[in-house]
Design an enzyme around this catalytic site. Structure first.
Site, PDB file in Angstrom:
ATOM      1  CB  CYS A 230      75.371   3.893 -12.092  1.00  0.00           C
ATOM      2  SG  CYS A 230      75.445   4.818 -10.537  1.00  0.00           S
TER       3      CYS A 230
ATOM      4  CD  GLU B 129      72.084   6.951 -11.853  1.00  0.00           C
ATOM      5  OE1 GLU B 129      72.480   7.467 -10.774  1.00  0.00           O
ATOM      6  OE2 GLU B 129      72.426   7.391 -12.963  1.00  0.00           O
TER       7      GLU B 129
ATOM      8  CB  CYS C 113      78.446   7.600 -13.586  1.00  0.00           C
ATOM      9  SG  CYS C 113      78.366   6.455 -12.192  1.00  0.00           S
TER      10      CYS C 113
ATOM     11  CB  CYS D 215      75.113   7.536  -8.505  1.00  0.00           C
ATOM     12  SG  CYS D 215      76.707   8.075  -9.110  1.00  0.00           S
TER      13      CYS D 215
HETATM   14  N1  THU Z   1      75.533  11.399 -10.241  1.00  0.00           N
HETATM   15  C1  THU Z   1      74.480  10.536 -10.092  1.00  0.00           C
HETATM   16  O1  THU Z   1      73.794  10.555  -9.059  1.00  0.00           O
HETATM   17  N2  THU Z   1      74.212   9.688 -11.108  1.00  0.00           N
HETATM   18  C2  THU Z   1      74.933   9.611 -12.254  1.00  0.00           C
HETATM   19  O2  THU Z   1      74.782   8.663 -13.020  1.00  0.00           O
HETATM   20  C3  THU Z   1      75.873  10.685 -12.580  1.00  0.00           C
HETATM   21  C4  THU Z   1      76.404  11.406 -11.392  1.00  0.00           C
HETATM   22  C5  THU Z   1      75.842  12.313  -9.137  1.00  0.00           C
HETATM   23  C6  THU Z   1      77.075  11.934  -8.367  1.00  0.00           C
HETATM   24  C7  THU Z   1      77.485  13.268  -7.783  1.00  0.00           C
HETATM   25  O3  THU Z   1      76.776  13.452  -6.563  1.00  0.00           O
HETATM   26  C8  THU Z   1      76.981  14.295  -8.790  1.00  0.00           C
HETATM   27  O4  THU Z   1      76.071  13.607  -9.633  1.00  0.00           O
HETATM   28  C9  THU Z   1      78.087  14.911  -9.644  1.00  0.00           C
HETATM   29  O5  THU Z   1      78.877  13.929 -10.202  1.00  0.00           O
END
Ligand code: THU
Length: 131
Positions: free
Chosen positions: A89, A55, A86, A53
């Site tokens: 994170c 973050e 998420c 992710c």
């Molecule tokens: N994603 C993030 O980068 N941060 C979050 O807190 C939520 C989800 C990304 C992970 C994945 O590449 C995409 O969003 C779909 O889940």
């Protein structure tokens, strides 16, 4: 630093994302206690669960450069509303950053700010481990 400016940096970071499979771009801008900013984006691979992710990209970049004290993280995404971090994170950020401010920005450039402790109440942490 003004949180609106930090949010703009998260938007900037979003354009570097590599969301090959989901198509969902996320950007993060992590503010250190001495006012440095580390940017991060989500990066996906064909083995989906190895995705990182935005973050955690920003945070691991900062930690690996020796940073240890943080003030806030801003998050921007393709969703028109506010993109919350998420669960994975949240755990990592609470562990490595403590009770920082989490700034979320929508597509109207409006922001909302939540404390990490609001986003992950009754959290597991190092106080439960034998040291
Ligand atoms: N994603 C993030 O980068 N941060 C979050 O807190 C939520 C989800 C990304 C992970 C994945 O590449 C995409 O969003 C779909 O889940």
């Amino acid at each position: 630093m003004d949180y609106n400016l930090l949010a703009q940096k998260a938007i900037e970071a979003k354009f570097k994302a590599l969301p090959t499979y989901s198509g969902f771009h996320v950007g993060a801008a992590l503010l250190t206690s001495d006012e440095k900013v580390y940017l991060g984006c989500n990066i996906e691979t064909s083995s989906y669960s190895l995705t990182i992710c935005a973050e955690r990209t920003a945070l691991f970049k900062a930690i690996s450069e020796g940073e240890r004290k943080f003030e806030a993280i801003a998050i921007a995404s393709d969703d028109p509303g506010y993109c919350p971090p998420c669960g994975a994170c949240r755990q990592v950020m609470l562990d490595l950053c403590g009770n920082i401010d989490v700034v979320m920005v929508n597509h109207k450039n409006e922001i909302i700010v939540k404390k990490m402790s609001e986003l992950l109440p009754f959290a597991f942490g190092d106080e439960y481990l034998n040291k």
